[in-house]
Design an enzyme around this catalytic site. Structure first.
Site, PDB file in Angstrom:
ATOM      1  CE  LYS A 251     -72.615  66.751 -43.024  1.00 57.87           C
ATOM      2  NZ  LYS A 251     -71.431  67.552 -42.694  1.00 57.87           N
TER       3      LYS A 251
ATOM      4  NE  ARG B  96     -73.799  70.975 -43.265  1.00 56.91           N
ATOM      5  CZ  ARG B  96     -74.978  70.421 -42.967  1.00 56.91           C
ATOM      6  NH1 ARG B  96     -76.031  70.619 -43.746  1.00 56.91           N
ATOM      7  NH2 ARG B  96     -75.080  69.642 -41.899  1.00 56.91           N
TER       8      ARG B  96
ATOM      9  N   GLY C  56     -67.831  64.828 -37.158  1.00 61.19           N
ATOM     10  CA  GLY C  56     -66.887  65.804 -36.660  1.00 61.19           C
ATOM     11  C   GLY C  56     -65.449  65.631 -37.135  1.00 61.19           C
TER      12      GLY C  56
ATOM     13  CG  MET D  17     -63.181  65.125 -43.068  1.00 59.00           C
ATOM     14  SD  MET D  17     -63.782  64.296 -44.490  1.00 59.00           S
ATOM     15  CE  MET D  17     -65.392  63.842 -43.989  1.00 59.00           C
TER      16      MET D  17
ATOM     17  NE  ARG E  20     -74.632  61.797 -38.207  1.00 62.41           N
ATOM     18  CZ  ARG E  20     -73.701  62.732 -38.004  1.00 62.41           C
ATOM     19  NH1 ARG E  20     -72.988  63.176 -39.006  1.00 62.41           N
ATOM     20  NH2 ARG E  20     -73.487  63.222 -36.818  1.00 62.41           N
TER      21      ARG E  20
ATOM     22  CG  HIS F 225     -65.748  64.888 -30.255  1.00 59.42           C
ATOM     23  ND1 HIS F 225     -64.736  64.292 -29.537  1.00 59.42           N
ATOM     24  CD2 HIS F 225     -65.535  64.573 -31.549  1.00 59.42           C
ATOM     25  CE1 HIS F 225     -63.936  63.663 -30.372  1.00 59.42           C
ATOM     26  NE2 HIS F 225     -64.396  63.813 -31.598  1.00 59.42           N
TER      27      HIS F 225
ATOM     28  NE  ARG G  15     -55.783  27.342 -33.936  1.00 60.06           N
ATOM     29  CZ  ARG G  15     -56.849  28.087 -33.688  1.00 60.06           C
ATOM     30  NH1 ARG G  15     -57.657  27.773 -32.681  1.00 60.06           N
ATOM     31  NH2 ARG G  15     -57.112  29.137 -34.435  1.00 60.06           N
TER      32      ARG G  15
ATOM     33  NE  ARG H 158     -54.214  22.902 -37.245  1.00 56.04           N
ATOM     34  CZ  ARG H 158     -53.882  24.190 -37.084  1.00 56.04           C
ATOM     35  NH1 ARG H 158     -53.987  25.018 -38.106  1.00 56.04           N
ATOM     36  NH2 ARG H 158     -53.488  24.621 -35.922  1.00 56.04           N
TER      37      ARG H 158
ATOM     38  CD  GLU I 194     -52.575  25.644 -43.451  1.00 56.39           C
ATOM     39  OE1 GLU I 194     -52.749  26.568 -42.648  1.00 56.39           O
ATOM     40  OE2 GLU I 194     -52.501  24.457 -43.103  1.00 56.39           O
TER      41      GLU I 194
ATOM     42  CB  SER J 232     -60.751  24.057 -43.844  1.00 59.21           C
ATOM     43  OG  SER J 232     -60.893  25.137 -42.945  1.00 59.21           O
TER      44      SER J 232
ATOM     45  N   GLY K  99     -57.183  28.073 -44.640  1.00 60.20           N
ATOM     46  CA  GLY K  99     -56.564  28.638 -43.433  1.00 60.20           C
ATOM     47  C   GLY K  99     -56.047  30.007 -43.816  1.00 60.20           C
ATOM     48  CB  THR K 100     -57.852  33.162 -44.466  1.00 58.97           C
ATOM     49  OG1 THR K 100     -58.564  33.163 -43.235  1.00 58.97           O
ATOM     50  CG2 THR K 100     -58.727  32.621 -45.571  1.00 58.97           C
ATOM     51  CG  ASN K 101     -53.020  33.759 -39.443  1.00 60.49           C
ATOM     52  OD1 ASN K 101     -52.840  34.943 -39.707  1.00 60.49           O
ATOM     53  ND2 ASN K 101     -52.319  33.111 -38.528  1.00 60.49           N
ATOM     54  CG  ASP K 102     -50.311  29.333 -41.747  1.00 62.84           C
ATOM     55  OD1 ASP K 102     -49.390  30.126 -41.448  1.00 62.84           O
ATOM     56  OD2 ASP K 102     -50.587  28.330 -41.070  1.00 62.84           O
TER      57      ASP K 102
ATOM     58  CB  CYS L 211     -60.854  27.628 -39.969  1.00 61.98           C
ATOM     59  SG  CYS L 211     -59.319  27.011 -40.641  1.00 61.98           S
TER      60      CYS L 211
ATOM     61  CE1 TYR M 238     -66.072  25.589 -42.158  1.00 57.58           C
ATOM     62  CE2 TYR M 238     -66.957  24.160 -43.883  1.00 57.58           C
ATOM     63  CZ  TYR M 238     -65.934  24.502 -43.004  1.00 57.58           C
ATOM     64  OH  TYR M 238     -64.789  23.773 -42.970  1.00 57.58           O
TER      65      TYR M 238
END
Ligand code: ADP
Ligand code: MG
Ligand code: MG
Length: 910
Positions: free
Chosen positions: A25, A94, A103, A105, A338, A456, A581, A637, A764, A783, A785-788, A851, A871
């Site tokens: 703002k 403000r 809205g 704050m 904005r 709102h 998989r 895999r 991983e 690759s 394996g960002t979850n594990d 992945c 990638y």
């Protein structure tokens, strides 16, 4: 803390690049001031001052003095004095954070008002009605925002006054009554706080600044940040600005407008104007204002001027602007600009229009589209035939598009509760307030009876991508009885809590009953049920994504386990499969008993026989996937989960299985016991299975290369790549790779087909990242394996973490966001970077990607871009999101490495 830090900036100091420090703002006000637009003058207190205050509980040294100095400069500039009854300056205080949080704050208007100032203003303006209206608003807002005396308490008194007078509209309350109301408000304050209402303007000012700082941490703002992944550490800036008054009569007023329609994207001013009112009235949806176009009739010159400013600002920012303004006795003042929040349909339409109109270049237009929005385009719509069968109850403002049906609830808490039980609920309110957002999030859609397209409910629903019909005045809502009624054709229709209602946010229609939905246009085109030429939105999305492909440096692949998903992924623009998989392939009805027989085998021969039975199934799947992705890489895999996941656990299921496959129950029971693991996530899975049961992986590799050979013979160009999961020790990879390469070679030789054998690994576990230099010598690709990797880096098991403590971690700010949703840059990200660098040092040709879910999450995609990966790979419907996010990352922060295989239009629809 730096002493002598500059905490306060005048409106003509600083620029839009300082948005982090000055808030959105503040930066917008500064920008408009410098562009010569009429902005009431003022100053802003930095977000850093807010953070210091929140950490220490007091103003940082120097802040007080700097505010006083800025106030002096403001007085000088505008020629009025704070607290001076003969020539008073009133200000607004403000909030305004770095990212817009509409809205969420607090803001206080008309500050600097007291008894003496009010009397002075009456003498000056000869308009006591206006003065006491401003005063009563100030007491209410100050008490509510600063001192925690709820605004409803004051509203009640106001309603009572209106009843006494026999009027319904705020503007009908006369000066004398407003003056009485001011006394009543002050008395209420005194009763609640045990002190008189503060008359000293400087006391009011400093307390208000503190209150705005504190409002950063009010529960609704915290919830909003959680939903929108805004860091809690940013803090809010505070803007102190000279008041201008929209409540000085019918030549005054206040309004909100978008430079284009935020629901449809159409090029038209879209917004509302309320005569003789102060800003709060429009934003809060308390009175239903007139459409902005009607302002042309009541205040033609002001309207023309506003249209010019709107165009000027849109050109300046190269994006749709959401504007707030006030008219004081025929003079226009700009109070906020904005980027406007918009729906997905609007976003893609606007981006293409901005380019076609010459306002923005493609790379600028690309930045106006929030990648997340794409998901909205996949949401279902009402089935038109079904829709025609349902009675139309009423029509309201089409505030946020899309179809929603659910059982009616009237309270936000009830919405959260009943969504659990009923599945789909529709939140019906007279109007929503910031405290309702959790209920809005839980509901399928929102229906209100008061307020318009900028109320709102409308703004928040659009932000959430939820359908909303607002201002549906025909609804008579009774909160006490938990029902609403609609009068239709002389009859009264009653809808109770729990009844089904359907709303169409695209048209504003409200129907009785539960109308079924059909796939969205984009889904219909992608699945071949509609031709691309038939869908305007599809074509616009497609143009934007083509631009994205020209810019992005990061490749985008998809996670696909079936030929159907692979086909879909390709149509969404995937440049290959980053993760296929194989475990899902064992779950089919015909397959699972064969796989179970393999697990239960007592000798290697038995196991190999069972596997030989399975191979044709795998082969068939691989053929389908490789064919769908013809010419593009498909990373397959090998089996990953622990074997016990494939066996029954209860006695009943064991008996059933025994009967089905003719193996004694006792043998199954024993096997289940033997395979039991204390901690399966860290147990006998991934390449550890491959090491102990090499015949499983051998069968899979045979199936892969048989499939590829068959396709090759048909003249196709399959590109399979074999991925070995969960490697943490280079020897694991070495052993498996040697064995499996031989298996692959045998197949290719036997089939007389020439095909490169490409093998790589998943990274991983932390040890794999740390020893990436060794591992890369045996891998063609990594690759992540960002979850594990997130699980193993944090030592969290995801299900336990999300089910038991992650929420609390986030509420208590131990973590900013859920690391399973947004990749943790500091820890996991560091391992990704390190693994990539060490890997590429040892093997310059190493191809690196990630992945998993992170691959379709824009912040994580930006990280992958920065970390120089080749990638990302994500679920098929998220491919367009990743393409957009990758393009934005390159536009914001260009890098050298470009993706290898540019998107092949062949087969790609979007
Ligand atoms: P929010 O972030 O909730 O929109 P704002 O700070 O923008 O809060 O204030 C809400 C409204 O109050 C504005 O839209 C504007 O109409 C009114 N307002 C704020 N400051 C002033 C001012 N200096 N003069 C007149 N009206 C103001
Ligand atoms: Mg505002
Ligand atoms: Mg894994």
């Amino acid at each position: 803390m730096t002493t002598g830090e500059k905490w306060v900036y005048m409106f003509d100091e600083g620029n839009k690049e300082m948005r982090d420090l000055l808030g959105g703002k503040g930066a917008g006000l500064a920008e408009m001031t410098r562009a010569g637009l009429p902005v009431p003058y003022g100053f802003k207190v930095t977000t850093r001052a807010c953070i210091e205050y929140l950490e220490t509980g007091t103003f940082p040294p120097g802040l007080r003095e700097q505010i006083l100095e800025a106030l002096r400069r403001l007085e000088e500039r505008v020629g009025k004095r704070f607290g001076d009854p003969t020539n008073p300056l009133l200000v607004s205080v403000r909030s305004g954070a770095r990212a817009s949080m509409p809205g969420m704050m607090d803001t206080v208007l008309n500050l600097g008002m007291n008894d003496e100032v009010a009397e002075g203003m009456v003498r000056l303006t000869n308009n006591p009605r206006f003065v006491y209206d401003a005063y009563r608003r100030f007491i209410m807002m100050f008490s509510d925002v600063v001192m925690g005396v709820h605004r409803e308490r004051f509203e009640e008194l106001f309603q009572e006054k209106k009843r006494e007078l026999g009027v319904t509209q705020d503007v009908e309350v006369d000066a004398k009554s407003l003056k009485e109301l001011v006394e009543e408000f002050k008395a209420l304050y005194q009763r609640e706080k045990g002190e008189p209402f503060p008359q000293e303007p400087l006391v009011q000012l400093f307390r208000a600044v503190e209150a705005v700082f504190r409002s950063w941490n009010n529960p609704r703002a915290v919830e909003y940040r959680r939903q929108n992944k805004i860091p809690h550490s940013w803090g809010t800036a505070v803007n102190v600005q000279m008041m201008v008054f929209g409540n000085m009569g019918n030549d005054s007023g206040t309004g909100v407008a978008f430079t284009r329609n935020p629901a449809t994207g159409a090029k038209e001013l879209y917004g509302e104007f309320l005569q003789n009112a102060q800003g709060e009235d429009v934003v809060a949806g308390i009175r239903t204002p007139m459409p902005i176009a009607r302002m042309r009739e009541v205040l033609p010159e002001v309207y023309e001027q506003f249209v010019r400013f709107a165009e000027q600002l849109e050109r300046h920012y190269k994006d749709v602007q959401d504007l707030e303004f006030t008219v004081e006795r025929g003079r226009l003042y700009m109070l906020q600009t904005r980027s406007g929040k918009r729906t997905a349909v609007a976003a893609f339409r606007i981006a293409t229009d901005l380019v076609d109109e010459g306002i923005a270049e493609p790379h600028e237009a690309l930045l106006t589209v929030d990648p997340h929005l794409f998901e909205q385009l996949l949401h279902p719509q009402f089935d038109l035939q079904e829709k025609a069968k349902h009675p139309l109850l009423a029509t309201g403002v089409n505030a946020s598009p899309g179809a929603a049906a659910g059982r009616v609830v009237f309270e936000a808490d009830d919405a959260v509760k009943m969504a659990q039980e009923w599945g789909r609920v529709l939140l019906v309110r007279r109007q929503t307030e910031p405290d309702d957002i959790h209920g809005m999030a839980a509901a399928q859609g929102i229906l209100t009876s008061i307020g318009g397209a900028t109320s709102h409910a409308a703004v928040v629903a659009r932000g959430m991508g939820k359908p909303c019909v607002a201002g549906c005045g025909a609804l008579q809502i009774d909160y006490e009885k938990q029902q609403f009624t609609v009068e239709k054709d002389g009859k009264l229709i009653l809808v109770r809590r729990g009844d089904y209602v359907s709303i169409d946010g695209t048209t504003g229609e409200v129907f009785l009953g539960d109308i079924p939905t059909v796939p969205s246009e984009v889904m219909q085109v992608v699945t071949g049920r509609m031709r691309p030429e038939e869908s305007e939105i599809f074509q616009r999305v497609s143009r934007v994504l083509q631009w994205a492909d020209e810019y992005r440096a990061l490749g985008v692949r998809a996670n696909a386990d079936t030929p159907r998903d692979a086909m879909l992924a390709r149509r969404f623009g995937a440049e290959g499969v980053g993760l296929c998989r194989t475990e899902h392939m064992f779950f089919g009805e015909e397959r699972i008993p064969k796989f179970q027989r393999m697990i239960l085998a007592e000798t290697r021969e038995e196991r190999e026989a069972a596997l030989a039975d399975l191979q044709p199934f795998q082969q068939q799947d691989f053929e389908g996937i490789l064919e769908a992705m013809d010419g593009l890489p498909v990373i397959i895999r090998l089996l990953d989960p622990p074997l016990h996941e494939f066996l029954p656990q209860t006695e009943e299921d064991i008996q059933n299985l025994s009967a089905k496959i003719g193996i004694p129950a006792e043998r199954i029971r024993e096997k289940v016991r033997a395979l039991h693991e204390v901690n399966p996530m860290l147990g006998h899975r991934g390449c550890r299975l491959g090491i102990t049961y090499p015949e499983i992986y051998r069968m899979q590799v045979r199936a892969i290369y048989e499939a590829a050979a068959a396709l090759k013979k048909r003249g196709l160009n399959p590109v399979p790549e074999v991925m070995i999961p969960l490697v943490g020790i280079v020897q694991e990879l070495e052993v498996l790779k040697e064995d499996l390469t031989q298996v692959a070679q045998e197949v290719l030789q036997r089939e007389g087909v020439d095909l490169p054998i490409i093998m790589g690994t998943m990274i991983e576990v932390p040890r794999a990242a740390l020893t990436a230099d060794e591992i890369a010598q045996h891998a063609a690709f990594f690759s992540f394996g960002t979850n594990d990797l997130t699980q193993t880096t944090f030592g969290f098991s995801r299900d336990d973490a999300e089910g038991k403590f992650l929420d609390e971690y986030i509420t208590k700010r131990i973590l900013e966001t859920n690391p399973f949703e947004v990749l943790d840059r500091r820890g996991v990200g560091e391992l990704v970077k390190l693994g990539t660098q060490r890997g590429r040092q040892a093997n310059p040709n190493l191809e690196v990607g990630i992945c998993g879910e992170h691959g379709g999450e824009p912040l994580s995609v930006a990280f992958c871009h920065e970390a120089d990966l080749d990638y990302v790979s994500c679920s098929p419907p998220r491919v367009p999101i990743a393409r957009l996010a990758a393009a934005q990352a390159q536009i914001r922060q260009p890098r050298q490495r470009r993706r290898k295989s540019p998107h092949e239009a062949k087969g790609g629809l979007l």
